[in-house]
Design an enzyme around this catalytic site. Structure first.
Site, PDB file in Angstrom:
ATOM      1  N   ASP A 131       0.853  -1.179   0.000  1.00 37.40           N
ATOM      2  CA  ASP A 131       0.000   0.000   0.000  1.00 37.40           C
ATOM      3  C   ASP A 131       0.896   1.239   0.000  1.00 37.40           C
ATOM      4  OD1 ASP A 131      -2.490   1.543   0.506  1.00 37.40           O
ATOM      5  OD2 ASP A 131      -1.498   1.934   2.430  1.00 37.40           O
ATOM      6  N   TYR A 145      -0.315   4.882   0.597  1.00 34.29           N
ATOM      7  CA  TYR A 145      -0.663   5.959   1.522  1.00 34.29           C
ATOM      8  C   TYR A 145      -0.819   5.432   2.948  1.00 34.29           C
ATOM      9  CZ  TYR A 145      -1.730   8.227  -2.911  1.00 34.29           C
ATOM     10  OH  TYR A 145      -1.648   8.735  -4.189  1.00 34.29           O
ATOM     11  N   SER A 170      -2.487   0.319  -4.727  1.00 35.40           N
ATOM     12  CA  SER A 170      -3.036   1.477  -4.024  1.00 35.40           C
ATOM     13  C   SER A 170      -4.342   1.944  -4.647  1.00 35.40           C
ATOM     14  CB  SER A 170      -2.017   2.619  -4.075  1.00 35.40           C
ATOM     15  OG  SER A 170      -2.552   3.819  -3.560  1.00 35.40           O
ATOM     16  N   ARG A 197      -7.871  13.258   5.825  1.00 35.01           N
ATOM     17  CA  ARG A 197      -7.555  11.837   5.646  1.00 35.01           C
ATOM     18  C   ARG A 197      -8.758  10.962   5.972  1.00 35.01           C
ATOM     19  NH1 ARG A 197      -5.347   7.743   2.920  1.00 35.01           N
ATOM     20  NH2 ARG A 197      -4.435   6.107   4.246  1.00 35.01           N
TER      21      ARG A 197
END
Length: 226
Positions: A10, A12, A121, A44
Protein backbone atom coordinates in the site's frame (compact mmCIF):
# COMPACT_ATOMS: atom_id res chain seq x y z
CA UNK A 1 15.62 -21.45 -0.54
CA UNK A 2 12.69 -19.45 0.80
CA UNK A 3 9.61 -19.15 -1.39
CA UNK A 4 9.44 -15.93 -3.36
CA UNK A 5 6.22 -13.95 -3.47
CA UNK A 6 4.63 -11.01 -5.19
CA UNK A 7 4.64 -8.40 -2.43
CA UNK A 8 2.19 -5.55 -2.91
CA UNK A 9 2.74 -2.46 -0.78
CA UNK A 10 0.00 0.00 0.00
CA UNK A 11 1.24 3.52 -0.71
CA UNK A 12 -0.66 5.96 1.52
CA UNK A 13 0.06 5.42 5.19
CA UNK A 14 2.38 2.47 4.47
CA UNK A 15 5.26 3.51 2.21
CA UNK A 16 4.51 7.23 2.53
CA UNK A 17 3.30 9.30 5.45
CA UNK A 18 0.00 11.02 4.66
CA UNK A 19 0.44 13.37 7.62
CA UNK A 20 3.38 14.99 5.85
CA UNK A 21 0.80 17.15 4.00
CA UNK A 22 0.66 19.13 7.25
CA UNK A 23 3.61 21.22 6.07
CA UNK A 24 1.72 22.23 2.93
CA UNK A 25 -1.43 22.96 4.93
CA UNK A 26 0.55 25.21 7.27
CA UNK A 27 2.19 27.03 4.37
CA UNK A 28 -0.94 27.52 2.29
CA UNK A 29 -3.70 28.20 4.82
CA UNK A 30 -4.35 31.20 7.03
CA UNK A 31 -5.11 29.09 10.11
CA UNK A 32 -3.52 28.34 13.49
CA UNK A 33 -1.53 25.15 13.88
CA UNK A 34 -4.22 23.57 16.05
CA UNK A 35 -6.75 24.01 13.22
CA UNK A 36 -4.24 22.79 10.63
CA UNK A 37 -3.88 19.56 12.61
CA UNK A 38 -7.64 19.12 12.67
CA UNK A 39 -7.90 19.77 8.93
CA UNK A 40 -5.19 17.19 8.29
CA UNK A 41 -7.02 14.55 10.34
CA UNK A 42 -10.43 15.34 8.81
CA UNK A 43 -9.01 15.33 5.28
CA UNK A 44 -7.55 11.84 5.65
CA UNK A 45 -10.63 10.48 7.42
CA UNK A 46 -12.98 11.81 4.74
CA UNK A 47 -10.68 10.62 1.95
CA UNK A 48 -11.07 7.07 3.21
CA UNK A 49 -14.78 7.45 3.96
CA UNK A 50 -15.54 8.79 0.48
CA UNK A 51 -13.60 5.94 -1.15
CA UNK A 52 -15.67 3.40 0.84
CA UNK A 53 -18.91 5.20 0.01
CA UNK A 54 -18.16 5.54 -3.69
CA UNK A 55 -17.24 1.87 -3.85
CA UNK A 56 -20.47 0.83 -2.18
CA UNK A 57 -22.58 3.21 -4.27
CA UNK A 58 -20.99 2.12 -7.54
CA UNK A 59 -20.19 5.79 -8.17
CA UNK A 60 -16.47 5.60 -8.94
CA UNK A 61 -14.34 8.70 -9.34
CA UNK A 62 -10.53 8.66 -9.51
CA UNK A 63 -8.77 8.96 -6.17
CA UNK A 64 -7.52 12.45 -6.92
CA UNK A 65 -11.14 13.61 -7.21
CA UNK A 66 -11.99 11.82 -3.97
CA UNK A 67 -9.01 13.50 -2.31
CA UNK A 68 -10.13 16.93 -3.55
CA UNK A 69 -13.69 16.39 -2.30
CA UNK A 70 -12.37 15.28 1.09
CA UNK A 71 -10.19 18.40 1.29
CA UNK A 72 -13.18 20.59 0.47
CA UNK A 73 -15.18 18.98 3.26
CA UNK A 74 -12.32 19.43 5.75
CA UNK A 75 -11.98 23.11 4.91
CA UNK A 76 -15.72 23.59 5.27
CA UNK A 77 -15.76 21.66 8.54
CA UNK A 78 -13.14 23.94 10.08
CA UNK A 79 -14.38 27.16 8.46
CA UNK A 80 -11.18 27.86 6.52
CA UNK A 81 -11.38 29.59 3.14
CA UNK A 82 -9.13 28.53 0.26
CA UNK A 83 -9.22 29.65 -3.36
CA UNK A 84 -8.82 27.27 -6.29
CA UNK A 85 -5.07 27.87 -6.56
CA UNK A 86 -4.59 27.04 -2.87
CA UNK A 87 -6.61 23.85 -3.18
CA UNK A 88 -4.55 22.87 -6.25
CA UNK A 89 -1.35 23.38 -4.26
CA UNK A 90 -2.65 21.20 -1.44
CA UNK A 91 -3.71 18.43 -3.83
CA UNK A 92 -0.26 18.60 -5.43
CA UNK A 93 1.24 17.98 -1.98
CA UNK A 94 -0.04 14.41 -2.27
CA UNK A 95 2.55 13.94 -5.04
CA UNK A 96 5.32 14.83 -2.59
CA UNK A 97 4.50 12.93 0.59
CA UNK A 98 7.47 11.92 2.71
CA UNK A 99 8.45 8.25 2.46
CA UNK A 100 8.89 6.46 5.77
CA UNK A 101 12.63 6.27 6.59
CA UNK A 102 12.82 2.50 6.05
CA UNK A 103 10.73 2.41 2.86
CA UNK A 104 13.41 2.44 0.15
CA UNK A 105 15.71 0.03 1.95
CA UNK A 106 12.85 -2.41 2.62
CA UNK A 107 11.84 -2.49 -1.04
CA UNK A 108 15.46 -3.00 -2.10
CA UNK A 109 16.06 -5.83 0.38
CA UNK A 110 12.95 -7.69 -0.74
CA UNK A 111 13.79 -7.22 -4.41
CA UNK A 112 17.34 -8.46 -3.80
CA UNK A 113 15.84 -11.55 -2.13
CA UNK A 114 14.03 -12.39 -5.36
CA UNK A 115 10.53 -11.16 -4.57
CA UNK A 116 8.41 -9.23 -7.06
CA UNK A 117 7.85 -5.84 -5.41
CA UNK A 118 4.92 -3.65 -6.39
CA UNK A 119 2.62 -0.92 -5.15
CA UNK A 120 -1.11 -1.67 -4.87
CA UNK A 121 -3.04 1.48 -4.02
CA UNK A 122 -6.33 3.31 -4.34
CA UNK A 123 -4.41 6.18 -5.90
CA UNK A 124 -4.96 6.77 -9.60
CA UNK A 125 -1.96 6.13 -11.87
CA UNK A 126 -0.82 9.74 -12.28
CA UNK A 127 -0.80 10.28 -8.50
CA UNK A 128 1.06 7.05 -7.81
CA UNK A 129 3.66 7.48 -10.54
CA UNK A 130 4.45 11.03 -9.39
CA UNK A 131 4.70 10.03 -5.74
CA UNK A 132 6.80 6.95 -6.41
CA UNK A 133 9.24 9.07 -8.39
CA UNK A 134 9.37 11.99 -5.95
CA UNK A 135 9.74 9.72 -2.91
CA UNK A 136 12.60 7.77 -4.49
CA UNK A 137 10.60 4.53 -4.56
CA UNK A 138 10.28 4.07 -8.33
CA UNK A 139 13.72 2.47 -8.93
CA UNK A 140 12.92 -0.27 -6.40
CA UNK A 141 9.50 -1.23 -7.82
CA UNK A 142 8.63 -3.83 -10.44
CA UNK A 143 5.18 -2.35 -11.00
CA UNK A 144 2.67 0.20 -9.74
CA UNK A 145 -0.91 -1.13 -9.69
CA UNK A 146 -3.90 1.13 -9.21
CA UNK A 147 -7.45 0.40 -8.09
CA UNK A 148 -8.40 2.68 -10.98
CA UNK A 149 -7.88 -0.32 -13.28
CA UNK A 150 -11.04 -1.95 -11.90
CA UNK A 151 -12.91 1.32 -11.22
CA UNK A 152 -13.51 0.71 -7.54
CA UNK A 153 -11.57 0.96 -4.29
CA UNK A 154 -10.15 -1.27 -1.59
CA UNK A 155 -11.37 -3.31 0.23
CA UNK A 156 -13.35 -4.62 -2.79
CA UNK A 157 -11.87 -8.05 -3.63
CA UNK A 158 -11.57 -7.02 -7.29
CA UNK A 159 -8.73 -4.64 -6.43
CA UNK A 160 -6.62 -7.37 -4.82
CA UNK A 161 -7.50 -9.98 -7.47
CA UNK A 162 -6.43 -7.55 -10.20
CA UNK A 163 -2.99 -7.29 -8.61
CA UNK A 164 -2.60 -11.06 -8.91
CA UNK A 165 -3.76 -10.95 -12.54
CA UNK A 166 -1.46 -8.06 -13.41
CA UNK A 167 1.58 -9.82 -11.99
CA UNK A 168 0.59 -13.26 -13.32
CA UNK A 169 0.66 -14.62 -9.78
CA UNK A 170 -1.75 -16.88 -7.93
CA UNK A 171 -3.73 -14.92 -5.36
CA UNK A 172 -2.35 -17.22 -2.66
CA UNK A 173 1.21 -16.24 -3.64
CA UNK A 174 0.53 -12.49 -3.37
CA UNK A 175 1.05 -10.65 -0.12
CA UNK A 176 -0.31 -7.24 0.79
CA UNK A 177 1.79 -5.07 3.09
CA UNK A 178 -0.21 -2.25 4.63
CA UNK A 179 -0.23 0.02 7.62
CA UNK A 180 -4.03 0.13 7.42
CA UNK A 181 -5.77 -2.66 9.30
CA UNK A 182 -8.93 -2.40 7.16
CA UNK A 183 -6.77 -2.92 4.05
CA UNK A 184 -5.15 -6.01 5.56
CA UNK A 185 -8.61 -7.38 6.35
CA UNK A 186 -9.72 -6.76 2.76
CA UNK A 187 -6.69 -8.52 1.31
CA UNK A 188 -7.05 -11.49 3.64
CA UNK A 189 -10.71 -11.78 2.70
CA UNK A 190 -9.68 -11.89 -0.97
CA UNK A 191 -7.23 -14.73 -0.29
CA UNK A 192 -3.92 -12.87 -0.19
CA UNK A 193 -1.21 -13.34 2.39
CA UNK A 194 -0.77 -10.25 4.53
CA UNK A 195 1.74 -8.28 6.57
CA UNK A 196 0.39 -5.57 8.84
CA UNK A 197 2.74 -2.66 9.63
CA UNK A 198 1.29 -1.76 13.02
CA UNK A 199 3.29 1.34 13.91
CA UNK A 200 0.87 2.46 16.64
CA UNK A 201 0.53 -0.95 18.32
CA UNK A 202 -3.23 -0.92 17.69
CA UNK A 203 -5.59 -3.87 18.13
CA UNK A 204 -6.57 -5.53 14.87
CA UNK A 205 -9.99 -5.04 13.30
CA UNK A 206 -12.70 -7.56 14.27
CA UNK A 207 -13.65 -8.67 10.77
CA UNK A 208 -13.14 -12.42 10.98
CA UNK A 209 -9.56 -12.50 9.65
CA UNK A 210 -6.10 -11.98 11.12
CA UNK A 211 -2.84 -10.76 9.56
CA UNK A 212 -0.34 -13.49 8.68
CA UNK A 213 2.49 -11.26 9.87
CA UNK A 214 2.50 -8.23 12.17
CA UNK A 215 5.51 -5.92 12.45
CA UNK A 216 6.20 -2.53 13.96
CA UNK A 217 7.79 -1.00 10.86
CA UNK A 218 8.55 -1.70 7.21
CA UNK A 219 12.01 -3.07 7.98
CA UNK A 220 10.33 -5.89 9.88
CA UNK A 221 8.76 -7.11 6.64
CA UNK A 222 12.20 -7.51 5.07
CA UNK A 223 13.54 -9.12 8.25
CA UNK A 224 10.86 -11.82 8.03
CA UNK A 225 10.60 -12.30 4.27
CA UNK A 226 14.01 -11.31 2.97
Amino acid sequence: MAETETICFDMYGTLCDTSSVTAALSAELDAPESVVAEIDATWRSKQLQYSYQRGLMGAYEPFQSVTRDALGFALDQWNVDADAATEDALIDAYDRLDPYPDAVDTLRRLSDAGHTVTVLSNGNPAMLDALAENAGLAPELDDVISADEVATFKPNPAVYENAADRTDTAVSSCRLVSGNAWDIAGAANAGLRTAWVNRANDPFERLGVEPDLEVGGLAGVADHLG
